[in-house]
Design a protein around this motif. Sequence first.
Motif, short mmCIF file in Angstrom:
data_model
loop_
_atom_site.label_atom_id
_atom_site.label_comp_id
_atom_site.label_asym_id
_atom_site.label_seq_id
_atom_site.Cartn_x
_atom_site.Cartn_y
_atom_site.Cartn_z
N GLU A 202 0.85 -1.38 0.01
CA GLU A 202 -0.15 0.08 0.17
C GLU A 202 0.94 0.94 0.05
O GLU A 202 0.47 2.35 -0.82
CB GLU A 202 -0.69 -0.10 1.27
CG GLU A 202 -1.75 1.39 1.66
CD GLU A 202 -2.66 1.72 0.20
OE1 GLU A 202 -2.82 2.90 0.39
OE2 GLU A 202 -3.11 0.65 -0.30
N ALA A 203 1.70 1.21 0.89
CA ALA A 203 2.65 2.24 1.02
C ALA A 203 3.40 2.71 -0.27
O ALA A 203 3.65 3.94 -0.83
CB ALA A 203 3.74 2.38 2.22
N LEU A 204 4.20 1.71 -0.88
CA LEU A 204 4.99 1.72 -2.16
C LEU A 204 4.11 2.29 -3.36
O LEU A 204 4.67 2.98 -4.17
CB LEU A 204 5.72 0.53 -2.38
CG LEU A 204 6.62 -0.03 -1.63
CD1 LEU A 204 7.14 -1.25 -1.99
CD2 LEU A 204 7.72 0.91 -1.31
N GLY A 205 2.93 2.04 -3.45
CA GLY A 205 2.14 2.48 -4.55
C GLY A 205 1.98 4.00 -4.35
O GLY A 205 1.27 4.60 -5.46
N HIS A 206 1.97 4.78 -3.15
CA HIS A 206 2.22 6.04 -3.24
C HIS A 206 3.59 6.75 -3.48
O HIS A 206 3.55 8.03 -3.19
CB HIS A 206 1.43 6.69 -1.76
CG HIS A 206 -0.03 5.91 -1.91
ND1 HIS A 206 -1.11 6.68 -2.31
CD2 HIS A 206 -0.44 5.04 -1.25
CE1 HIS A 206 -2.23 5.92 -2.04
NE2 HIS A 206 -1.92 5.08 -1.29
N GLY A 207 4.27 5.92 -3.59
CA GLY A 207 5.99 6.54 -3.79
C GLY A 207 6.32 6.45 -5.16
O GLY A 207 5.93 6.03 -6.09
N SER A 208 7.70 6.76 -5.00
CA SER A 208 8.27 6.73 -6.44
C SER A 208 8.74 5.18 -6.89
O SER A 208 9.06 5.12 -8.08
CB SER A 208 9.66 7.45 -6.29
OG SER A 208 10.46 6.75 -5.27
N ALA A 209 8.29 4.29 -6.10
CA ALA A 209 8.71 3.05 -6.34
C ALA A 209 7.26 2.51 -7.31
O ALA A 209 7.43 1.16 -7.63
CB ALA A 209 8.93 1.99 -5.17
N SER A 210 6.33 3.12 -7.43
CA SER A 210 4.96 2.61 -7.87
C SER A 210 5.41 2.22 -9.30
O SER A 210 6.17 2.82 -10.18
CB SER A 210 4.11 4.06 -7.85
OG SER A 210 2.76 3.22 -8.50
N SER A 211 4.83 1.23 -10.01
CA SER A 211 4.85 0.74 -11.22
C SER A 211 3.56 -0.12 -11.64
O SER A 211 2.82 -0.52 -10.51
CB SER A 211 6.06 -0.09 -11.32
OG SER A 211 5.95 -1.18 -10.62
N ARG A 212 3.56 -0.49 -12.98
CA ARG A 212 2.41 -1.32 -13.18
C ARG A 212 2.63 -2.84 -12.54
O ARG A 212 1.40 -3.42 -11.93
CB ARG A 212 2.15 -1.50 -14.59
CG ARG A 212 1.19 -2.26 -15.22
CD ARG A 212 0.94 -2.41 -16.65
NE ARG A 212 0.76 -1.06 -17.23
CZ ARG A 212 0.23 -0.83 -18.40
NH1 ARG A 212 0.46 -1.90 -19.42
NH2 ARG A 212 0.02 0.61 -18.82
N ALA A 213 3.75 -3.22 -12.35
CA ALA A 213 3.79 -4.46 -11.79
C ALA A 213 3.42 -4.36 -10.25
O ALA A 213 2.56 -5.34 -9.82
CB ALA A 213 5.27 -4.88 -11.83
#
Length: 280
Positions: A202-213
């Motif tokens: 959940e947290a990574l989805g809001h950060g610069s690590a977000s991606s389609r994967a």
Amino acid sequence: MRLGFVGAGRMGRPMVGRLVRAGHEVRVLGRTAEARAALAADGARPVADVAAAGEDAAAVLVCVFDDAQVRDVCLDGPLTDRMPRGSVVVLHTTGDPDTAEAVARRAAARGVEVVDAPVSGGPHDIAAGRISLFAGGADDAVARVRPALGCYGDPVLHVGPLGAGRRVKLLNNALFAAQIGLLAEAVRLGAAFGVAEPVLLEALGHGSASSRALAGVAARGSVARFAEAVGGFLGKDMDVVRRVTAGHGADLGALGGGLDALTAALDAAAGERTRTSTAG
């Protein structure tokens, strides 16, 4: 435009639907009476054999699962036997560029050209007319089939000569698979840090690590569940990537580590399923 279609399954059937609604006459291979009835209900013209799909067609779109099926249809089968000169076979299957070139050599005897145009996305993208296509082939051949491909593809990217579409798609899938593998490693490290996987995703989805994967993993709830869902097609594609890479005398570099991590995640998920079923 009169079109043939082979492979009206999970990905192919929504393509057929969009082609029919755009006004194309689409002859679709249906191997059973039930399949032919369903295709007729969609507005297509079902046929019972591969050669009939190619008869008088401006193009035949082939959307089967793997290269073995491509060879069965296009090399061992009679697909091009009744196709007119100047028509085009479009290969939507992700696979070895050598297979596309072998199909092109056979088709050339009939004056038929070949375009490889693997797709990136899912059935929902096709239904919305926004699936990405990576097309490889001669300029005029790609131009002739673009009106058909544009019924479900956006963008339709002409990425080079025959085989280039498959090469780009293999690299796309290798990077996608490596990203899943890296996410598995991040989850493993997160556990060591005391961060639960759902919280981390959940947290990574809001950060610069977000991606389609990452979005796909988060939607499934875990790396293991997402890897299981996509492992069928990614597994066969990664085998091709490794073979094509070796054939070019190249190496996967950092991508190889990501692919190895994905393989480890799939093996771990399979082991957990086995332990669960045994315990049950």
